[in-house]
Design a protein around this motif. Structure first.
Motif, mmCIF file in Angstrom:
data_model
loop_
_atom_site.group_PDB
_atom_site.id
_atom_site.type_symbol
_atom_site.label_atom_id
_atom_site.label_comp_id
_atom_site.label_asym_id
_atom_site.label_seq_id
_atom_site.Cartn_x
_atom_site.Cartn_y
_atom_site.Cartn_z
ATOM 1 N N ASN A 1 45.079 33.691 32.580
ATOM 2 C CA ASN A 1 45.739 34.888 33.093
ATOM 3 C C ASN A 1 44.707 36.019 33.098
ATOM 4 O O ASN A 1 44.602 36.788 32.157
ATOM 5 C CB ASN A 1 46.954 35.237 32.222
ATOM 6 C CG ASN A 1 47.742 36.401 32.778
ATOM 7 O OD1 ASN A 1 47.311 37.081 33.697
ATOM 8 N ND2 ASN A 1 48.904 36.625 32.215
ATOM 9 N N ARG A 2 43.949 36.072 34.195
ATOM 10 C CA ARG A 2 42.903 37.085 34.337
ATOM 11 C C ARG A 2 43.283 38.056 35.456
ATOM 12 O O ARG A 2 44.095 37.733 36.318
ATOM 13 C CB ARG A 2 41.567 36.431 34.673
ATOM 14 C CG ARG A 2 41.108 35.484 33.590
ATOM 15 C CD ARG A 2 39.803 34.834 33.932
ATOM 16 N NE ARG A 2 39.695 34.671 35.375
ATOM 17 C CZ ARG A 2 38.690 34.076 35.975
ATOM 18 N NH1 ARG A 2 37.715 33.588 35.281
ATOM 19 N NH2 ARG A 2 38.651 33.962 37.274
ATOM 20 N N LYS A 3 42.675 39.200 35.449
ATOM 21 C CA LYS A 3 43.012 40.271 36.388
ATOM 22 C C LYS A 3 43.042 39.796 37.848
ATOM 23 O O LYS A 3 43.952 40.144 38.595
ATOM 24 C CB LYS A 3 42.023 41.433 36.231
ATOM 25 C CG LYS A 3 42.382 42.643 37.046
ATOM 26 C CD LYS A 3 41.427 43.792 36.777
ATOM 27 C CE LYS A 3 41.838 45.000 37.606
ATOM 28 N NZ LYS A 3 40.978 46.141 37.344
ATOM 29 N N LYS A 4 42.068 38.991 38.253
ATOM 30 C CA LYS A 4 41.986 38.617 39.664
ATOM 31 C C LYS A 4 43.110 37.699 40.142
ATOM 32 O O LYS A 4 43.292 37.537 41.337
ATOM 33 C CB LYS A 4 40.627 38.040 40.003
ATOM 34 C CG LYS A 4 40.311 36.690 39.396
ATOM 35 C CD LYS A 4 39.117 36.060 40.094
ATOM 36 C CE LYS A 4 37.939 35.852 39.248
ATOM 37 N NZ LYS A 4 36.824 35.260 39.956
ATOM 38 N N ARG B 1 46.385 38.020 38.745
ATOM 39 C CA ARG B 1 47.642 38.609 38.257
ATOM 40 C C ARG B 1 48.432 39.289 39.355
ATOM 41 O O ARG B 1 47.879 39.782 40.329
ATOM 42 C CB ARG B 1 47.355 39.664 37.191
ATOM 43 C CG ARG B 1 47.025 39.101 35.863
ATOM 44 C CD ARG B 1 46.920 40.199 34.819
ATOM 45 N NE ARG B 1 46.360 39.639 33.608
ATOM 46 C CZ ARG B 1 45.438 40.223 32.874
ATOM 47 N NH1 ARG B 1 44.996 41.419 33.206
ATOM 48 N NH2 ARG B 1 44.976 39.637 31.808
ATOM 49 N N LYS C 1 51.512 41.729 35.489
ATOM 50 C CA LYS C 1 50.476 41.126 34.644
ATOM 51 C C LYS C 1 50.717 39.654 34.280
ATOM 52 O O LYS C 1 50.249 39.169 33.257
ATOM 53 C CB LYS C 1 50.227 41.972 33.397
ATOM 54 C CG LYS C 1 49.751 43.383 33.728
ATOM 55 C CD LYS C 1 49.207 44.081 32.529
ATOM 56 C CE LYS C 1 48.728 45.478 32.738
ATOM 57 N NZ LYS C 1 48.441 46.026 33.987
#
Length: 172
Positions: free
Chosen positions: A58-61, A63, A67
């Motif tokens: 679960n990484r920013k790119k 999400r 989140k």
């Protein structure tokens, strides 16, 4: 025993490297071959003819606005696992094609996700014995808490890579 296909041979070659290199090299190699998989950051944990296990942090790119791993990234995870399962079992003279993808989002996911795809021995045999056909590949997607947030149904088809050309008639 069937002859190993190109993907099986590539995976086997990577197994000759030090054990700590295997998963990163496998993930990098497939990510370079299928750029969207590499961009998303999918990691390959296991690739055999019996089972494919892949994960997605679960990484920013990847999400969404709350989140969690985005719905499209979750579908990519399931599609990639099932596609690799078919790829590990399909002879080199056949082309795999996604036919139907059904993804039902049933719960909110938490954290990283994992997909495990499998085929029955009968399904694997069918991929080898038929020139074309289709197979419903079982895939279970779980989140970090071990919950199944999505129920997926992935129908893959296959056809011969090279279509037979009709014999040319001679004109006189």
């Amino acid at each position: 025993m069937t002859k190993p296909n190109r993907l099986q041979r590539a995976v086997k070659k990577l197994e000759s490297y030090p054990k700590s290199w295997y998963k990163p090299l496998l993930s990098w190699t497939i990510g370079r071959t299928v750029p969207f998989v590499g961009t998303a950051g999918i990691r390959f944990e296991k690739m055999t003819t019996e089972e494919v296990i892949i994960t997605l942090k679960n990484r920013k790119k990847v999400r969404n606005h709350i989140k969690q791993i985005h719905a499209a990234a979750t579908a990519l995870l399931a599609e990639t696992a099932t596609g690799m399962m078919v790829g590990m079992n399909l002879p080199d003279d056949k082309l795999p094609l996604m036919k139907t993808m059904k993804v039902n989002y049933v719960k909110r996911s938490q954290g990283a996700m994992k997909a495990i795809a499998t085929l029955t021995p009968e399904q694997r045999q069918l991929l080898h014995s038929e020139d074309k056909g289709e197979v419903l590949v079982k895939v279970v997607v779980t989140d970090e808490a071990g919950v199944v947030p999505v129920e997926c149904e992935m129908l893959w088809a296959w056809i011969p890579k090279n279509k037979k050309k009709p014999a040319m008639e001679t004109a006189k």
